[in-house]
Design a protein around this motif. Structure first.
Motif, PDB file in Angstrom:
ATOM      1  N   THR A  54       5.997  30.583  34.750  1.00  0.00           N
ATOM      2  CA  THR A  54       4.380  30.638  34.395  1.00  0.00           C
ATOM      3  C   THR A  54       3.440  31.541  35.349  1.00  0.00           C
ATOM      4  O   THR A  54       2.521  32.111  34.620  1.00  0.00           O
ATOM      5  N   GLU A  55       3.797  32.329  36.092  1.00  0.00           N
ATOM      6  CA  GLU A  55       3.445  33.122  36.333  1.00  0.00           C
ATOM      7  C   GLU A  55       3.627  34.411  35.476  1.00  0.00           C
ATOM      8  O   GLU A  55       1.856  35.516  35.256  1.00  0.00           O
ATOM      9  N   LEU A  56       4.244  34.250  34.679  1.00  0.00           N
ATOM     10  CA  LEU A  56       4.172  35.064  33.701  1.00  0.00           C
ATOM     11  C   LEU A  56       3.511  35.040  32.062  1.00  0.00           C
ATOM     12  O   LEU A  56       2.670  35.903  31.552  1.00  0.00           O
ATOM     13  N   GLU A  57       3.524  33.780  32.183  1.00  0.00           N
ATOM     14  CA  GLU A  57       2.780  33.380  30.860  1.00  0.00           C
ATOM     15  C   GLU A  57       1.099  33.752  31.468  1.00  0.00           C
ATOM     16  O   GLU A  57      -0.126  34.502  31.081  1.00  0.00           O
ATOM     17  N   ASP A  58       1.179  33.275  32.894  1.00  0.00           N
ATOM     18  CA  ASP A  58      -1.067  33.683  32.709  1.00  0.00           C
ATOM     19  C   ASP A  58      -0.764  35.466  32.972  1.00  0.00           C
ATOM     20  O   ASP A  58      -1.961  35.573  32.976  1.00  0.00           O
ATOM     21  N   LEU A  59      -0.290  36.482  33.144  1.00  0.00           N
ATOM     22  CA  LEU A  59      -0.170  37.490  33.325  1.00  0.00           C
ATOM     23  C   LEU A  59      -0.141  38.070  32.181  1.00  0.00           C
ATOM     24  O   LEU A  59      -1.404  38.268  31.801  1.00  0.00           O
ATOM     25  N   THR A  60       0.537  37.453  30.762  1.00  0.00           N
ATOM     26  CA  THR A  60       0.835  37.928  29.758  1.00  0.00           C
ATOM     27  C   THR A  60      -1.122  37.532  29.269  1.00  0.00           C
ATOM     28  O   THR A  60      -2.203  38.611  28.716  1.00  0.00           O
ATOM     29  N   ALA A  61      -1.241  36.065  29.408  1.00  0.00           N
ATOM     30  CA  ALA A  61      -3.000  35.839  29.197  1.00  0.00           C
ATOM     31  C   ALA A  61      -4.044  37.045  29.278  1.00  0.00           C
ATOM     32  O   ALA A  61      -4.937  37.203  28.411  1.00  0.00           O
ATOM     33  N   LEU A  62      -4.035  37.708  31.027  1.00  0.00           N
ATOM     34  CA  LEU A  62      -5.207  38.408  31.223  1.00  0.00           C
ATOM     35  C   LEU A  62      -4.713  39.891  30.731  1.00  0.00           C
ATOM     36  O   LEU A  62      -5.832  39.360  30.238  1.00  0.00           O
ATOM     37  N   LEU A  63      -3.920  39.629  30.826  1.00  0.00           N
ATOM     38  CA  LEU A  63      -3.382  41.698  30.076  1.00  0.00           C
ATOM     39  C   LEU A  63      -3.763  41.087  28.783  1.00  0.00           C
ATOM     40  O   LEU A  63      -3.790  42.385  28.568  1.00  0.00           O
TER      41      LEU A  63
ATOM     42  N   SER B 107       5.997  40.454  28.968  1.00  0.00           N
ATOM     43  CA  SER B 107       6.265  39.493  27.620  1.00  0.00           C
ATOM     44  C   SER B 107       6.617  40.527  26.939  1.00  0.00           C
ATOM     45  O   SER B 107       6.478  41.309  26.371  1.00  0.00           O
ATOM     46  N   ILE B 108       8.201  40.036  25.806  1.00  0.00           N
ATOM     47  CA  ILE B 108       8.727  40.582  24.642  1.00  0.00           C
ATOM     48  C   ILE B 108       8.798  39.711  23.869  1.00  0.00           C
ATOM     49  O   ILE B 108       9.064  38.521  24.001  1.00  0.00           O
ATOM     50  N   PRO B 109       8.856  40.135  22.940  1.00  0.00           N
ATOM     51  CA  PRO B 109       8.985  39.189  21.303  1.00  0.00           C
ATOM     52  C   PRO B 109      10.742  39.351  21.300  1.00  0.00           C
ATOM     53  O   PRO B 109      11.362  39.651  21.904  1.00  0.00           O
ATOM     54  N   GLU B 110      11.210  38.175  20.198  1.00  0.00           N
ATOM     55  CA  GLU B 110      12.637  38.329  19.794  1.00  0.00           C
ATOM     56  C   GLU B 110      13.047  39.877  19.413  1.00  0.00           C
ATOM     57  O   GLU B 110      12.603  40.039  18.104  1.00  0.00           O
ATOM     58  N   LEU B 111      13.821  40.613  20.026  1.00  0.00           N
ATOM     59  CA  LEU B 111      14.462  42.103  19.478  1.00  0.00           C
ATOM     60  C   LEU B 111      15.641  41.246  18.832  1.00  0.00           C
ATOM     61  O   LEU B 111      16.540  41.197  19.231  1.00  0.00           O
TER      62      LEU B 111
END
Length: 420
Positions: A243-252, A353-357
């Motif tokens: 959840t924290e990573l998702e929130d950070l992604t949205a903010l960034l 966050s990272i894509p499918e690499l």
């Protein structure tokens, strides 16, 4: 005595800009009404107008510069903002006009040369240094700068002629001439010069980074002492949940919404946030940097014993603090060129966050110790790290680092920082 209320209005507006206050635009406008010639306010006002999508964000900044053509900080800000908003042809227009009016202004020449080099127009940067010399600045440092940029442009004959004319003990000559010899695959001479450079300045991380490449290419046993078999590299969870990573992604993503590829940075096909992200007071970022500092402290305490001759371990008993942070957003085709952060002791990459690499191609992987593109050494990276969301890579700042391009859809969002 000055008006304390005026000063507080200015301080408050600048603090709002630094901390990412959503109301910074309004506060800057208000401060300019009472402090209209404050350079920092004028620059931050232009930045805020760019970020808000203003159709003519540079009007006030340009007007002030044309009335005060010797304002170096204003020229630097205007050129960088123009570049970042896509004006790659005319981003230096006002600076060139100012040089035409003030050809004896050394600060304007230095800025002009630095900006040309920052956007990899190295031949023009070398020619700019020569033009400054011809304008009356008979300074060996300018000749060193000309030699550096001529070498970066691939004009090795010109570079070597210039280096040969420089005083032997000129600060910066040894390390930059060593790099020139490495460009020409003359590693014996480069090695001698790097020994000299490290003796002159043991804190010169560029000299150590070039030394790492040479020692590794020659299988010099000193490389084991320097690299410690990878024991100076960490890749571990930073302690953030999904959840924290998702929130950070949205903010960034919001912070990147109006950003463009910056001047003088390593990212390609990507964007970088402006300023020092560590000073943003958003609770999500405050929490992130607290976690990052904790991770640095924990890792640093596990390093080998102090070694007064080692570029990192000499600081083993020092308090290491994060000195500045930023975020990078890369999309398909995005990558970092191999580069250094010579102002720190520790460099980093925290994956939000990272894509499918594509693992087979090592797409998006962090490469440590890969030579920069101007040095044609057949060396593989000394270490590679596969990105993983919520994980933090830490490594010595004397290692060149970059990333492998990735072609898939999606984005790689990272936060990076230097620590010293």
């Amino acid at each position: 005595m000055g008006n304390p209320q005026l000063k507080e209005t200015t301080r408050s507006a600048l603090r709002a800009a630094e901390e990412g206050d959503p109301e910074r635009g309004v506060k800057l406008e208000r401060a300019l009404e009472t402090d209209p010639y404050n350079g920092a306010l004028i620059i931050q006002h232009a930045v805020a107008r760019v970020d808000s999508g203003d159709r003519d964000p540079f009007a006030h900044l340009t007007d002030i510069i044309r009335r005060a053509p010797d304002w170096v900080d204003g020229h630097a800000a205007l050129a960088r903002l123009r570049w970042e908003t896509g004006d790659r042809e005319n981003f230096l227009f006002d600076l060139e006009q100012a040089l035409g009016q003030q050809p004896k202004n050394p600060a304007l020449w230095n800025l002009y040369i630095d900006l040309l080099a920052a956007v990899e127009r190295f031949e023009e940067a070398a020619d700019g240094a020569r033009a400054a010399i011809n304008a009356g600045f008979a300074d060996p440092v300018l000749q060193l700068i000309e030699a550096m940029h001529a070498g970066s442009a691939g004009d090795h004959r010109r570079a070597m002629q210039l280096f040969a004319e420089l005083p032997d003990q000129l600060t910066g000559r040894a390390v930059n001439e060593a790099r020139q010899h490495m460009r020409m695959n003359q590693l014996d001479r480069a090695s001698v010069l790097l020994d000299q450079a490290r003796e002159e300045n043991p804190e010169d991380l560029t000299a150590w980074a070039l030394t790492e490449l040479i020692w590794r290419s020659r299988k010099d046993p000193r490389h084991d002492w320097l690299f410690r078999n990878g024991g100076l590299i960490s890749f571990a969870p930073v302690g953030l949940d999904d959840t924290e990573l998702e929130d950070l992604t949205a903010l960034l993503e919001k912070l990147h919404a109006s950003q463009y590829q910056p001047v003088g940075q390593s990212v390609r096909n990507g964007t970088q946030t402006r300023g020092n992200l560590q000073r943003n007071r958003n609770p999500l970022l405050v929490h992130l940097f607290n976690r990052l500092q904790s991770a640095v402290d924990t890792w640093f305490a596990t390093l080998p014993d102090p070694d007064p001759a080692h570029p990192l371990l000499k600081h083993r008993q020092s308090a290491i603090r994060i000195t500045g942070g930023w975020s990078i957003r890369a999309t398909a085709g995005g990558y970092h060129t191999s580069h250094l952060h010579p102002g720190g002791k520790i460099s980093s990459a925290c994956y939000i966050s990272i894509p499918e690499l594509n693992d087979k191609e090592r797409a998006g992987h962090l490469q440590l110790g890969h030579p920069p593109k101007d040095i044609p050494m057949a060396l593989e990276p000394v270490h590679m790290i596969k990105p993983r969301a919520g994980h933090l890579a830490l490594f010595p700042s004397f290692l060149y680092h970059g990333t492998v391009p990735f072609s898939c859809s999606g984005q790689r969002m990272t936060v990076a920082f230097d620590a010293a």
